[in-house]
Design a protein around this motif. Structure first.
Motif, PDB file in Angstrom:
ATOM      1  N   ALA A  26       0.825  -1.204   0.000  1.00  0.00           N
ATOM      2  CA  ALA A  26       0.000   0.000   0.000  1.00  0.00           C
ATOM      3  C   ALA A  26       0.859   1.252   0.000  1.00  0.00           C
ATOM      4  O   ALA A  26       1.909   1.310   0.651  1.00  0.00           O
ATOM      5  CB  ALA A  26      -0.925  -0.009   1.221  1.00  0.00           C
ATOM      6  N   ASN A  27       0.407   2.254  -0.750  1.00  0.00           N
ATOM      7  CA  ASN A  27       1.075   3.562  -0.836  1.00  0.00           C
ATOM      8  C   ASN A  27       2.474   3.500  -1.453  1.00  0.00           C
ATOM      9  O   ASN A  27       3.257   4.432  -1.297  1.00  0.00           O
ATOM     10  CB  ASN A  27       1.168   4.222   0.548  1.00  0.00           C
ATOM     11  N   LYS A  47      -0.291  12.322   2.896  1.00  0.00           N
ATOM     12  CA  LYS A  47      -0.953  11.428   3.845  1.00  0.00           C
ATOM     13  C   LYS A  47      -2.464  11.610   3.736  1.00  0.00           C
ATOM     14  O   LYS A  47      -2.995  12.681   3.958  1.00  0.00           O
ATOM     15  CB  LYS A  47      -0.484  11.735   5.270  1.00  0.00           C
ATOM     16  N   GLU A  48      -3.143  10.523   3.385  1.00  0.00           N
ATOM     17  CA  GLU A  48      -4.590  10.545   3.249  1.00  0.00           C
ATOM     18  C   GLU A  48      -5.185   9.477   4.161  1.00  0.00           C
ATOM     19  O   GLU A  48      -4.558   8.469   4.450  1.00  0.00           O
ATOM     20  CB  GLU A  48      -5.004  10.299   1.792  1.00  0.00           C
ATOM     21  N   LYS A 101      -7.442   7.188   3.792  1.00  0.00           N
ATOM     22  CA  LYS A 101      -7.576   5.840   3.237  1.00  0.00           C
ATOM     23  C   LYS A 101      -6.342   5.393   2.466  1.00  0.00           C
ATOM     24  O   LYS A 101      -6.276   4.267   2.008  1.00  0.00           O
ATOM     25  CB  LYS A 101      -8.817   5.764   2.336  1.00  0.00           C
ATOM     26  N   GLY A 102      -5.373   6.267   2.322  1.00  0.00           N
ATOM     27  CA  GLY A 102      -4.174   5.900   1.596  1.00  0.00           C
ATOM     28  C   GLY A 102      -4.417   5.729   0.109  1.00  0.00           C
ATOM     29  O   GLY A 102      -5.512   5.953  -0.405  1.00  0.00           O
TER      30      GLY A 102
END
Length: 312
Positions: free
Chosen positions: A252-253, A272-273, A275-276
């Motif tokens: 992820a990410n 940076k969010e 939910k990514g």
């Protein structure tokens, strides 16, 4: 930089921008190819093409934008969607091609050749005009990725033994071959007029001066990028040549943007969010470099506006 989300369209495998129109395509395992009008605001869906019992593994626009081509998991058939007429044609195999399926492919920027990644190290070269097999080239081991030069005259392929092969497309011959520095399994490749980038199973990305790759059998990287820690399966240069996008679908990410002049990653991306970004499956810059799109692995195509670049 702004982010927008398109409607969910199933498990996505491909995101690509149309070469001349402000349109983004998202295709996936739900047997659909969806086309979105990119306006940077709502990005409305304008059309969905359903391919019955044909989960899409890879899809590409022809360089002139006239046609969209899609392949599936285990079949020698592929679909062509005429963007002008709106008709769908199923091509049931290619004469002389001795493969059990057609899955991963690339189209040459000059619109002449379809390069199909086959088994036993072969890459098959097919005429886009006649859909006939016109040649093939072979690496030692298993082919892992391929990319055309911007003029379409040269094909770059990588192998699971960590080697890069450079082919003269017209002559069907290898003009250079070299080991990707420190790699035992090169997994992805991207090239523009100045640079060549190779991603590896370990997450390392080597950036080379393209001319050195053509002139020596042991080129040294300009930079060894270590921003990722899992297999790099997506690489893309920005049309301006000022950035390189690198990504891994295993984490992820795992998406980075690299500034080519300094050969360093942008510290403010990804932001940076809550939910990514999910696991990036496919990424692409728009023709003018104003947008970056990718499949998030969450059934959505994510769209970023790169404000520094004014054109789609």
């Amino acid at each position: 930089m702004q982010t927008r989300h398109s409607p969910a369209v199933g498990t996505l495998t491909t995101v690509r921008f149309h070469p001349t129109a402000s349109v983004m395509m998202a295709a996936g395992m739900d047997e659909n190819i969806s086309l979105f009008q990119v306006d940077g605001q709502t990005n409305p869906i304008i059309q969905t093409v359903h391919l019955e019992k044909f989960p899409v593994v890879r899809a590409r626009f022809y360089p002139d934008g006239s046609t969209l081509m899609a392949t599936t998991i285990r079949s020698t058939s592929f679909y062509c969607y005429d963007m002008i007429v709106g008709s769908v044609t199923r091509v049931r195999g290619i004469r002389g091609l001795q493969e059990s399926y057609i899955r991963r492919f690339e189209l040459s920027p000059d619109g002449k050749i379809m390069a199909i990644e086959g088994t036993s190290g072969y890459t098959h070269l097919v005429s886009l005009k006649t859909t006939e097999l016109v040649g093939r080239v072979k690496v030692d081991g298993k082919i892992t990725s391929s990319a055309f030069s911007l003029d379409g005259t040269t094909l770059y392929t990588t192998s699971n033994s960590g080697e890069v092969y450079i082919w003269d497309v017209g002559m069907r011959r290898c003009i250079n071959r070299f080991p990707d520095d420190g790699s035992n399994d090169t997994t992805s490749i991207a090239v523009n007029d100045t640079y060549l980038a190779c991603g590896s199973e370990s997450g390392i990305v080597n950036v080379y001066q393209k001319d050195s790759c053509l002139q020596t059998h042991i080129p040294k990287p300009l930079k060894i990028l270590k921003g990722l820690v899992t297999s790099v399966n997506q690489l893309a240069f920005h049309p301006s040549g000022e950035m390189l996008a690198t990504a891994s679908s295993q984490k992820a990410n795992a998406l980075r943007l690299v500034h080519m002049r300094s050969l360093s990653a942008f510290s403010n991306f990804p932001a940076k969010e809550k939910k990514g970004l999910g696991r990036p499956q496919s990424l692409n810059f728009s023709p003018g470099g104003g947008y970056l799109g990718f499949a998030s692995g969450q059934g959505k195509a994510r769209l970023y506006r790169l404000k520094h670049y004014k054109n789609f």
